[in-house]
Design a protein around this motif. Structure first.
Motif, PDB file in Angstrom:
ATOM      1  N   ILE A  49       0.842  -1.212   0.084  1.00 51.67           N
ATOM      2  CA  ILE A  49      -0.085   0.062  -0.060  1.00 51.67           C
ATOM      3  C   ILE A  49       0.943   1.405  -0.028  1.00 51.67           C
ATOM      4  CG2 ILE A  49      -1.829  -1.327   1.212  1.00 51.67           C
ATOM      5  CD1 ILE A  49      -0.985   0.046   3.852  1.00 51.67           C
ATOM      6  N   SER A  50       0.341   2.406  -0.026  1.00 55.41           N
ATOM      7  CA  SER A  50       1.146   3.676  -0.220  1.00 55.41           C
ATOM      8  C   SER A  50       1.531   3.855   1.365  1.00 55.41           C
ATOM      9  CB  SER A  50       0.392   4.770  -0.733  1.00 55.41           C
ATOM     10  OG  SER A  50      -0.913   5.127  -0.143  1.00 55.41           O
ATOM     11  N   GLN A  51       2.373   4.998   1.474  1.00 44.68           N
ATOM     12  CA  GLN A  51       2.937   5.399   2.591  1.00 44.68           C
ATOM     13  C   GLN A  51       1.713   5.997   3.181  1.00 44.68           C
ATOM     14  OE1 GLN A  51       6.728   7.077   2.842  1.00 44.68           O
ATOM     15  NE2 GLN A  51       7.613   5.391   1.863  1.00 44.68           N
ATOM     16  N   GLN A  52       1.045   6.834   2.387  1.00 44.36           N
ATOM     17  CA  GLN A  52       0.063   7.638   3.012  1.00 44.36           C
ATOM     18  C   GLN A  52      -1.111   6.734   3.720  1.00 44.36           C
ATOM     19  OE1 GLN A  52      -0.211  11.017   3.536  1.00 44.36           O
ATOM     20  NE2 GLN A  52      -2.112  10.584   4.481  1.00 44.36           N
ATOM     21  N   GLN A  53      -1.402   5.491   3.239  1.00 47.80           N
ATOM     22  CA  GLN A  53      -2.292   4.681   3.623  1.00 47.80           C
ATOM     23  C   GLN A  53      -1.745   4.188   4.717  1.00 47.80           C
ATOM     24  OE1 GLN A  53      -2.781   2.281   0.133  1.00 47.80           O
ATOM     25  NE2 GLN A  53      -4.826   2.979  -0.345  1.00 47.80           N
ATOM     26  N   ALA A  54      -0.356   3.846   4.969  1.00 50.18           N
ATOM     27  CA  ALA A  54       0.079   3.104   6.061  1.00 50.18           C
ATOM     28  C   ALA A  54       0.126   4.268   7.215  1.00 50.18           C
ATOM     29  CB  ALA A  54       1.404   2.701   5.885  1.00 50.18           C
ATOM     30  N   TYR A  55       0.439   5.500   6.948  1.00 53.88           N
ATOM     31  CA  TYR A  55       0.394   6.307   7.973  1.00 53.88           C
ATOM     32  C   TYR A  55      -1.067   6.500   8.398  1.00 53.88           C
ATOM     33  CZ  TYR A  55       0.125  11.300   9.918  1.00 53.88           C
ATOM     34  OH  TYR A  55      -0.055  12.149  10.939  1.00 53.88           O
ATOM     35  N   ASP A  56      -1.938   6.505   7.533  1.00 58.85           N
ATOM     36  CA  ASP A  56      -3.364   6.873   8.046  1.00 58.85           C
ATOM     37  C   ASP A  56      -3.834   5.865   9.032  1.00 58.85           C
ATOM     38  OD1 ASP A  56      -3.939   8.927   6.525  1.00 58.85           O
ATOM     39  OD2 ASP A  56      -4.478   8.017   4.830  1.00 58.85           O
ATOM     40  N   ASN A  57      -3.475   4.559   8.470  1.00 58.60           N
ATOM     41  CA  ASN A  57      -3.716   3.387   9.516  1.00 58.60           C
ATOM     42  C   ASN A  57      -3.121   3.461  10.761  1.00 58.60           C
ATOM     43  OD1 ASN A  57      -5.126   2.172   7.495  1.00 58.60           O
ATOM     44  ND2 ASN A  57      -3.477   0.807   7.034  1.00 58.60           N
ATOM     45  N   TRP A  58      -1.823   4.030  10.850  1.00 63.81           N
ATOM     46  CA  TRP A  58      -1.187   4.345  12.083  1.00 63.81           C
ATOM     47  C   TRP A  58      -1.778   5.224  12.916  1.00 63.81           C
ATOM     48  CZ3 TRP A  58       1.330   8.766  13.927  1.00 63.81           C
ATOM     49  CH2 TRP A  58       1.944   8.747  14.927  1.00 63.81           C
TER      50      TRP A  58
END
Length: 68
Positions: A49-58
């Motif tokens: 996934i994109s880093q933005q999606q991973a950041y949003d999950n975090w």
């Protein structure tokens, strides 16, 4: 030259405090640490996934946790 370096160090310290405060005001949690950002990037690569999606999950996980 050492005085200029010290002044820049102090200014950079206050800039980082201001950036963290802005992030906390906007999201309700502190900025991710360098280690947390490394884990976010690793998670993004591993899950594809994109880093933005991973950041949003975090961010959602941190906002849900009671210790924030």
């Amino acid at each position: 030259m050492a005085i200029l370096g010290f002044i820049l160090l102090v200014v950079m310290f206050f800039v980082m405090i201001a950036v963290n405060k802005a992030h906390k005001d906007e999201t309700g949690v502190n900025m991710p640490s360098r280690n947390a950002m490394r884990n976010i990037r690793r998670t993004a690569r591993r899950k594809g996934i994109s880093q933005q999606q991973a950041y949003d999950n975090w961010l959602r996980r941190k906002q849900r946790s009671p210790g924030t």
